[in-house]
Design a protein around this motif. Structure first.
Motif, PDB file in Angstrom:
ATOM      1  N   VAL A   1     -24.743 -84.309   5.800  1.00  8.37           N
ATOM      2  CA  VAL A   1     -26.189 -84.347   6.019  1.00  8.37           C
ATOM      3  C   VAL A   1     -26.519 -83.472   7.221  1.00  8.37           C
ATOM      4  N   SER A   2     -27.153 -82.336   6.947  1.00  5.76           N
ATOM      5  CA  SER A   2     -27.484 -81.390   8.018  1.00  5.76           C
ATOM      6  C   SER A   2     -28.977 -81.308   8.292  1.00  5.76           C
ATOM      7  N   TRP A   3     -29.798 -81.929   7.461  1.00  7.13           N
ATOM      8  CA  TRP A   3     -31.241 -81.988   7.690  1.00  7.13           C
ATOM      9  C   TRP A   3     -31.581 -83.340   8.306  1.00  7.13           C
ATOM     10  N   ASP A   4     -32.563 -83.339   9.186  1.00  5.73           N
ATOM     11  CA  ASP A   4     -32.983 -84.584   9.836  1.00  5.73           C
ATOM     12  C   ASP A   4     -34.371 -85.025   9.386  1.00  5.73           C
ATOM     13  N   VAL A   5     -35.359 -84.139   9.501  1.00  3.92           N
ATOM     14  CA  VAL A   5     -36.739 -84.448   9.121  1.00  3.92           C
ATOM     15  C   VAL A   5     -37.215 -83.396   8.130  1.00  3.92           C
ATOM     16  N   VAL A   6     -37.915 -83.841   7.087  1.00  5.46           N
ATOM     17  CA  VAL A   6     -38.397 -82.924   6.055  1.00  5.46           C
ATOM     18  C   VAL A   6     -39.878 -83.181   5.810  1.00  5.46           C
ATOM     19  N   ASP A   7     -40.638 -82.116   5.665  1.00  3.14           N
ATOM     20  CA  ASP A   7     -42.054 -82.193   5.282  1.00  3.14           C
ATOM     21  C   ASP A   7     -42.079 -82.236   3.755  1.00  3.14           C
ATOM     22  N   MET A   8     -42.509 -83.363   3.174  1.00  2.00           N
ATOM     23  CA  MET A   8     -42.270 -83.591   1.749  1.00  2.00           C
ATOM     24  C   MET A   8     -43.526 -84.024   1.005  1.00  2.00           C
ATOM     25  N   GLN A   9     -43.618 -83.613  -0.255  1.00  2.00           N
ATOM     26  CA  GLN A   9     -44.714 -84.016  -1.123  1.00  2.00           C
ATOM     27  C   GLN A   9     -44.575 -85.481  -1.530  1.00  2.00           C
ATOM     28  N   ALA A  10     -45.686 -86.053  -1.986  1.00  2.00           N
ATOM     29  CA  ALA A  10     -45.737 -87.490  -2.260  1.00  2.00           C
ATOM     30  C   ALA A  10     -44.755 -87.924  -3.346  1.00  2.00           C
TER      31      ALA A  10
ATOM     32  N   GLY B   1     -42.055 -73.023   5.255  1.00  2.00           N
ATOM     33  CA  GLY B   1     -41.978 -71.622   5.626  1.00  2.00           C
ATOM     34  C   GLY B   1     -43.342 -70.958   5.756  1.00  2.00           C
ATOM     35  N   GLY B   2     -43.327 -69.671   6.058  1.00  2.00           N
ATOM     36  CA  GLY B   2     -44.536 -68.868   6.095  1.00  2.00           C
ATOM     37  C   GLY B   2     -45.572 -69.341   7.099  1.00  2.00           C
ATOM     38  N   SER B   3     -46.849 -69.173   6.724  1.00  2.00           N
ATOM     39  CA  SER B   3     -47.948 -69.479   7.634  1.00  2.00           C
ATOM     40  C   SER B   3     -48.033 -70.963   7.960  1.00  2.00           C
ATOM     41  N   TYR B   4     -47.610 -71.824   7.040  1.00  2.00           N
ATOM     42  CA  TYR B   4     -47.640 -73.259   7.324  1.00  2.00           C
ATOM     43  C   TYR B   4     -46.603 -73.630   8.378  1.00  2.00           C
ATOM     44  N   ALA B   5     -45.417 -73.064   8.256  1.00  2.00           N
ATOM     45  CA  ALA B   5     -44.380 -73.332   9.260  1.00  2.00           C
ATOM     46  C   ALA B   5     -44.818 -72.824  10.630  1.00  2.00           C
ATOM     47  N   ARG B   6     -45.434 -71.639  10.661  1.00  2.00           N
ATOM     48  CA  ARG B   6     -45.920 -71.107  11.936  1.00  2.00           C
ATOM     49  C   ARG B   6     -46.994 -72.015  12.529  1.00  2.00           C
ATOM     50  N   ALA B   7     -47.862 -72.551  11.686  1.00  2.00           N
ATOM     51  CA  ALA B   7     -48.892 -73.468  12.166  1.00  2.00           C
ATOM     52  C   ALA B   7     -48.263 -74.723  12.754  1.00  2.00           C
TER      53      ALA B   7
ATOM     54  N   ALA C   1     -42.281 -68.974  -3.866  1.00  2.00           N
ATOM     55  CA  ALA C   1     -42.548 -69.277  -2.453  1.00  2.00           C
ATOM     56  C   ALA C   1     -44.036 -69.125  -2.168  1.00  2.00           C
ATOM     57  N   GLY C   2     -44.549 -69.971  -1.283  1.00  2.00           N
ATOM     58  CA  GLY C   2     -45.979 -69.993  -1.012  1.00  2.00           C
ATOM     59  C   GLY C   2     -46.539 -68.707  -0.449  1.00  2.00           C
ATOM     60  N   ALA C   3     -45.682 -67.881   0.170  1.00  2.00           N
ATOM     61  CA  ALA C   3     -46.157 -66.626   0.746  1.00  2.00           C
ATOM     62  C   ALA C   3     -46.409 -65.559  -0.319  1.00  2.00           C
ATOM     63  N   GLN C   4     -45.918 -65.760  -1.532  1.00  2.00           N
ATOM     64  CA  GLN C   4     -46.006 -64.722  -2.551  1.00  2.00           C
ATOM     65  C   GLN C   4     -47.404 -64.498  -3.121  1.00  2.00           C
ATOM     66  N   PRO C   5     -48.174 -65.542  -3.467  1.00  2.00           N
ATOM     67  CA  PRO C   5     -49.474 -65.286  -4.106  1.00  2.00           C
ATOM     68  C   PRO C   5     -50.416 -64.380  -3.316  1.00  2.00           C
ATOM     69  N   PRO C   6     -50.621 -64.591  -1.990  1.00  2.00           N
ATOM     70  CA  PRO C   6     -51.517 -63.667  -1.280  1.00  2.00           C
ATOM     71  C   PRO C   6     -51.037 -62.222  -1.345  1.00  2.00           C
TER      72      PRO C   6
ATOM     73  N   LEU D   1     -35.628 -74.910  12.884  1.00  2.00           N
ATOM     74  CA  LEU D   1     -36.557 -74.932  11.764  1.00  2.00           C
ATOM     75  C   LEU D   1     -35.915 -74.295  10.544  1.00  2.00           C
ATOM     76  N   ASP D   2     -35.817 -75.077   9.480  1.00  2.00           N
ATOM     77  CA  ASP D   2     -35.299 -74.582   8.205  1.00  2.00           C
ATOM     78  C   ASP D   2     -36.442 -74.638   7.202  1.00  2.00           C
ATOM     79  N   GLU D   3     -36.270 -74.026   6.048  1.00  2.00           N
ATOM     80  CA  GLU D   3     -37.328 -74.072   5.044  1.00  2.00           C
ATOM     81  C   GLU D   3     -36.746 -74.314   3.658  1.00  2.00           C
ATOM     82  N   TYR D   4     -37.592 -74.823   2.793  1.00  2.00           N
ATOM     83  CA  TYR D   4     -37.199 -75.070   1.406  1.00  2.00           C
ATOM     84  C   TYR D   4     -38.431 -74.914   0.545  1.00  2.00           C
ATOM     85  N   ASN D   5     -38.257 -75.108  -0.747  1.00  2.00           N
ATOM     86  CA  ASN D   5     -39.375 -74.929  -1.673  1.00  2.00           C
ATOM     87  C   ASN D   5     -39.702 -76.231  -2.392  1.00  2.00           C
TER      88      ASN D   5
END
Length: 381
Positions: free
Chosen positions: A97-106, A53-59, A239-244, A78-82
């Motif tokens: 199963v409704s998600w296909d590809v996920v951007d995921m941490q190691a 989500g947020g600025s990363y998703a827009r990028a 959510a990542g958008a909160q700290p700024p 485009l969906d988002e998660y935390n």
């Protein structure tokens, strides 16, 4: 791994509180499972891609989603998660199963692969570099996982608002925990990840020894004791958008955050925010495919496109996350909208990594669930 896991002794009150937390999280997860088909798309010509989500998703949209749609005719929902595996586990359990590809941490990628929740990804099938170098040789020699295509390096750092400290500025991780020298509320993510590492670095543990210390029960207790020292001054974010926003509003004077979110607030919004790189927890992300997707081939097509040289290089035109291909690094130039040179803002730039903690995916895969439980119990104490 022969990791020593700390034991957990909870009272019945704590157990009941935890059950309530986890039940609420599960219900939230189920509510998020339905995917809406993009307007005008048929079921066979769209895929659901999940990001942060947020600025990363827009990028990501600017870097490669739009080009993928234009060049293939396949639309992206485009969906988002935390982060985490809760939603994917729930989808697997319900057979929906409704998600296909996920951007995921190691760590989640490794654990999801072990649990059979993710499809394997063969690096040899990914696009070569423009000069013909095979993908396997072009990707950086960082943590390899069977079920993910390497994507980006990012860091969890802490940042402060310049106006809150007109004279003396924080410069070390220890300063984040020093309420006497730098009074004011802190923002921290409501999760054990990065917080445990930050606490140990602030307590004097060398960055290179953090996971060795955490692999002992006393090491986790030590980290929690350090967190205890500022707990009553912490405002928790999810959510990542909160700290700024929290920093801009004056809700906190410092906050942990993802480095790219702070960069965008500074570069695009003119917020006087400064990143402290000392003790940063540097992590890598993967593009993964959810096991059981009915659109496996479309998902593989997207993963290949998203991790190609141009796509990963394009990310750096919109946010300060580093690509994990040598050929992409060579193309890092300027921020698209401001003209700022992006090299110095990368988490792995030479001047930023002097005391960096490199996230250990094995440790987190072995200990994530237990640390989640222990952290939740600590929060309600």
């Amino acid at each position: 791994m022969n990791t020593i896991k700390p034991s957990i002794c909870l009272s019945e009150t704590s157990k009941n509180a935890l059950r309530g937390i986890f039940r609420g999280a599960f219900l939230t997860t189920l509510a998020a499972l339905s995917a809406t088909i993009p307007a005008g798309a048929q079921d066979h010509d769209f895929i659901t891609v999940v990001s942060w989500g947020g600025s990363y998703a827009r990028a990501s949209v600017k870097a490669h989603h739009e080009r993928f749609e234009q060049e293939t005719g396949i639309q992206i929902k485009l969906d988002e998660y935390n982060g985490g595996l809760a939603q994917i586990r729930a989808q697997a359990e319900t057979g929906n199963v409704s998600w296909d590809v996920v951007d995921m941490q190691a760590g989640d990628t490794l654990l999801g692969c072990d649990e059979g929740l993710l499809e394997t990804v063969d690096e040899d099938t990914l696009p070569a570099a423009p000069d013909g170098t095979p993908a396997a040789a072009d990707f950086l020699d960082v943590y390899d996982v069977e079920c993910g295509a390497k994507s980006l390096v990012y860091s969890t750092v802490y940042a402060y608002h310049d106006d809150r400290f007109p004279e003396h500025k924080p410069t070390t991780m220890a300063d984040f925990f020093d309420l006497d020298k730098f009074p004011g509320r802190r923002g921290m993510r409501r999760a054990p990840n990065a917080n445990l590492e930050f606490a140990l670095v602030a307590d004097g543990v060398p960055a290179s020894q953090v996971y060795e210390v955490l692999s002992d029960a006393e090491g986790v207790a030590r980290a929690l004791r350090k967190l205890d020292s500022i707990k009553d001054q912490v405002v928790w974010w999810e959510a990542g958008a909160q700290p700024p926003q929290m920093l801009a509003d004056g809700e906190v004077v410092m906050s942990t955050a993802y480095n790219g979110r702070i960069f965008n607030a500074w570069a695009l919004e003119g917020q006087p925010l400064t990143i402290v790189w000392d003790g940063q927890v540097q992590a890598i992300t993967y593009q993964v495919i959810v096991a059981g997707t009915s659109k496996l081939e479309l998902a593989r097509q997207f993963v290949a496109f998203a991790t190609a040289t141009r796509s990963l290089a394009n990310i750096t035109r919109y946010i300060s996350y580093g690509p994990l291909r040598h050929s992409s690094i060579a193309l890092v130039d300027k921020h698209e909208e401001t003209g700022v040179a992006m090299g110095p803002h990368m988490p792995n730039a030479a001047q930023n990594i002097a005391n960096a903690v490199h996230e250990d995916p094995d440790w987190w895969a072995d200990n994530q669930d237990e640390m989640n439980e222990r952290f939740a119990a600590w929060l309600i104490k």
